[in-house]
Design an enzyme around this catalytic site. Structure first.
Site, PDB file in Angstrom:
ATOM      1  N   PRO A   1       0.797  -1.219   0.000  1.00  8.82           N
ATOM      2  CA  PRO A   1       0.000   0.000   0.000  1.00  8.82           C
ATOM      3  C   PRO A   1       0.834   1.275   0.000  1.00  8.82           C
ATOM      4  O   PRO A   1       1.851   1.373   0.686  1.00  8.82           O
ATOM      5  CB  PRO A   1      -0.812  -0.101   1.299  1.00  8.82           C
ATOM      6  CG  PRO A   1      -0.071  -1.070   2.144  1.00  8.82           C
ATOM      7  CD  PRO A   1       0.581  -2.035   1.194  1.00  8.82           C
ATOM      8  N   ASN A   2       0.353   2.213  -0.802  1.00 13.49           N
ATOM      9  CA  ASN A   2       0.909   3.568  -0.915  1.00 13.49           C
ATOM     10  C   ASN A   2       2.245   3.637  -1.663  1.00 13.49           C
ATOM     11  O   ASN A   2       2.749   4.720  -1.922  1.00 13.49           O
ATOM     12  CB  ASN A   2       1.048   4.230   0.469  1.00 13.49           C
ATOM     13  CG  ASN A   2      -0.303   4.349   1.145  1.00 13.49           C
ATOM     14  OD1 ASN A   2      -1.239   4.863   0.543  1.00 13.49           O
ATOM     15  ND2 ASN A   2      -0.427   3.838   2.363  1.00 13.49           N
TER      16      ASN A   2
ATOM     17  N   ARG B   1       5.048  10.809  -2.546  1.00  9.73           N
ATOM     18  CA  ARG B   1       4.801  10.533  -1.131  1.00  9.73           C
ATOM     19  C   ARG B   1       6.055  10.782  -0.289  1.00  9.73           C
ATOM     20  O   ARG B   1       7.069  10.095  -0.458  1.00  9.73           O
ATOM     21  CB  ARG B   1       4.407   9.058  -1.021  1.00  9.73           C
ATOM     22  CG  ARG B   1       4.228   8.567   0.361  1.00  9.73           C
ATOM     23  CD  ARG B   1       4.121   7.049   0.379  1.00  9.73           C
ATOM     24  NE  ARG B   1       3.867   6.604   1.722  1.00  9.73           N
ATOM     25  CZ  ARG B   1       4.131   5.395   2.166  1.00  9.73           C
ATOM     26  NH1 ARG B   1       4.629   4.487   1.350  1.00  9.73           N
ATOM     27  NH2 ARG B   1       3.881   5.080   3.407  1.00  9.73           N
TER      28      ARG B   1
ATOM     29  N   TYR C   1      11.131   8.693   1.462  1.00 12.04           N
ATOM     30  CA  TYR C   1      11.114   7.583   0.499  1.00 12.04           C
ATOM     31  C   TYR C   1      11.835   7.871  -0.812  1.00 12.04           C
ATOM     32  O   TYR C   1      11.948   6.978  -1.658  1.00 12.04           O
ATOM     33  CB  TYR C   1       9.661   7.165   0.226  1.00 12.04           C
ATOM     34  CG  TYR C   1       8.951   6.678   1.473  1.00 12.04           C
ATOM     35  CD1 TYR C   1       9.413   5.560   2.156  1.00 12.04           C
ATOM     36  CD2 TYR C   1       7.840   7.353   1.976  1.00 12.04           C
ATOM     37  CE1 TYR C   1       8.779   5.116   3.310  1.00 12.04           C
ATOM     38  CE2 TYR C   1       7.192   6.912   3.127  1.00 12.04           C
ATOM     39  CZ  TYR C   1       7.678   5.800   3.791  1.00 12.04           C
ATOM     40  OH  TYR C   1       7.054   5.350   4.926  1.00 12.04           O
TER      41      TYR C   1
ATOM     42  N   ASN D   1       8.122  -5.561  -0.441  1.00 16.15           N
ATOM     43  CA  ASN D   1       7.962  -4.366   0.386  1.00 16.15           C
ATOM     44  C   ASN D   1       6.464  -4.256   0.647  1.00 16.15           C
ATOM     45  O   ASN D   1       5.704  -3.777  -0.215  1.00 16.15           O
ATOM     46  CB  ASN D   1       8.489  -3.110  -0.302  1.00 16.15           C
ATOM     47  CG  ASN D   1       8.408  -1.895   0.628  1.00 16.15           C
ATOM     48  OD1 ASN D   1       7.775  -1.957   1.681  1.00 16.15           O
ATOM     49  ND2 ASN D   1       9.031  -0.806   0.238  1.00 16.15           N
TER      50      ASN D   1
ATOM     51  N   ALA E   1       2.946  -0.655   5.035  1.00 17.23           N
ATOM     52  CA  ALA E   1       2.436  -0.715   6.404  1.00 17.23           C
ATOM     53  C   ALA E   1       1.939  -2.106   6.806  1.00 17.23           C
ATOM     54  O   ALA E   1       1.896  -2.431   8.005  1.00 17.23           O
ATOM     55  CB  ALA E   1       1.320   0.317   6.578  1.00 17.23           C
TER      56      ALA E   1
ATOM     57  N   GLU F   1      12.598  -9.385   2.600  1.00 11.75           N
ATOM     58  CA  GLU F   1      11.800  -8.225   3.024  1.00 11.75           C
ATOM     59  C   GLU F   1      12.607  -6.957   2.768  1.00 11.75           C
ATOM     60  O   GLU F   1      13.785  -6.889   3.136  1.00 11.75           O
ATOM     61  CB  GLU F   1      11.480  -8.360   4.517  1.00 11.75           C
ATOM     62  CG  GLU F   1      10.731  -7.182   5.092  1.00 11.75           C
ATOM     63  CD  GLU F   1      10.546  -7.298   6.611  1.00 11.75           C
ATOM     64  OE1 GLU F   1      10.673  -8.416   7.163  1.00 11.75           O
ATOM     65  OE2 GLU F   1      10.296  -6.256   7.237  1.00 11.75           O
TER      66      GLU F   1
ATOM     67  N   HIS G   1      12.685  -2.542   2.686  1.00 14.48           N
ATOM     68  CA  HIS G   1      12.121  -1.219   2.986  1.00 14.48           C
ATOM     69  C   HIS G   1      13.058  -0.158   2.448  1.00 14.48           C
ATOM     70  O   HIS G   1      14.286  -0.275   2.578  1.00 14.48           O
ATOM     71  CB  HIS G   1      11.945  -1.034   4.497  1.00 14.48           C
ATOM     72  CG  HIS G   1      11.050  -2.069   5.082  1.00 14.48           C
ATOM     73  ND1 HIS G   1       9.685  -2.044   4.921  1.00 14.48           N
ATOM     74  CD2 HIS G   1      11.339  -3.197   5.778  1.00 14.48           C
ATOM     75  CE1 HIS G   1       9.166  -3.103   5.512  1.00 14.48           C
ATOM     76  NE2 HIS G   1      10.142  -3.830   6.037  1.00 14.48           N
TER      77      HIS G   1
ATOM     78  N   ARG H   1      12.745   4.838  12.936  1.00 14.87           N
ATOM     79  CA  ARG H   1      11.505   5.618  12.838  1.00 14.87           C
ATOM     80  C   ARG H   1      10.579   5.301  14.026  1.00 14.87           C
ATOM     81  O   ARG H   1      11.035   4.830  15.054  1.00 14.87           O
ATOM     82  CB  ARG H   1      10.843   5.329  11.480  1.00 14.87           C
ATOM     83  CG  ARG H   1      11.757   5.717  10.296  1.00 14.87           C
ATOM     84  CD  ARG H   1      11.094   5.480   8.962  1.00 14.87           C
ATOM     85  NE  ARG H   1       9.892   6.288   8.803  1.00 14.87           N
ATOM     86  CZ  ARG H   1       8.958   6.075   7.873  1.00 14.87           C
ATOM     87  NH1 ARG H   1       9.106   5.071   7.012  1.00 14.87           N
ATOM     88  NH2 ARG H   1       7.902   6.847   7.795  1.00 14.87           N
TER      89      ARG H   1
END
Ligand code: DQA
Length: 168
Positions: free
Chosen positions: A33-34, A41, A46, A96, A99, A120, A122, A129
């Site tokens: 998502p996103n 964004r 990012y 990725n 969320a 995985e 990111h 964070r």
């Protein structure tokens, strides 16, 4: 065993015993998502690259060593479907999950059930964070985790998957 051109494999696919290997015919890059909004964004976190830029860079980087497939969805169920499909095909997965990384038991179960080898990824260093980003349901079912290198996290994940020993 190398399933593609052997000379291509020698440079980048040597396993830990020095034998050329090519663990996957295909790697599926799954974004959650996103991530369709990359470029717009929160570029300070990012980066400025769009998902299409990341795809083009990764294809150039793969250089025909392996077939790459890209999938993106904002929906958890779609992501579960992509993981299942990749697992049935014996593909490697670069995931990725955005969320959903921090919330989705369903996605972790899908990786486990498919027995796919998944890295995985990111863009941001999630551990630097907010604390809710420190936990991942996916890390325990991943072969490894790469975070914090911006779009290069995907490049590193690609090289990591291609360096795995062939299990077929
Ligand atoms: C992300 C980190 C997640 O915490 C966040 O929800 C994302 C992107 C990353 O690539 O840094 O959507 O997965």
């Amino acid at each position: 065993m190398c399933i593609r051109d052997r000379s291509m494999c020698l440079a980048s696919c040597e396993d830990f015993w020095g034998k050329p290997s090519m663990p996957f015919a295909r790697i599926v890059v799954i974004n959650g998502p996103n991530l369709n909004l990359l470029g717009l964004r929160e570029p300070g976190i990012y980066g400025a690259k769009t998902l299409a830029d990341i795809e083009a860079d990764l294809r150039a980087r793969a250089g025909g060593r392996v077939e790459l497939q890209f999938r993106q969805s904002n929906s958890e169920g779609d992501l579960v479907g992509f993981v299942q499909e990749a697992g049935l095909d014996g593909a490697g997965i670069i995931l990725n999950a955005g969320a959903y990384t921090h919330t989705s038991v369903a996605l972790a179960d899908a990786v486990k059930a498919s027995r796919a080898r998944m890295v995985e990824v990111h863009l941001s260093n999630v551990h630097a964070r907010e604390s809710f980003r420190h936990h991942s349901y996916l890390s325990p079912v991943a072969v490894g985790v790469i975070a914090g290198f911006g779009d290069r996290s995907y490049h590193l994940a690609l090289e990591a998957l291609l360096a795995l020993p062939d299990e077929s």
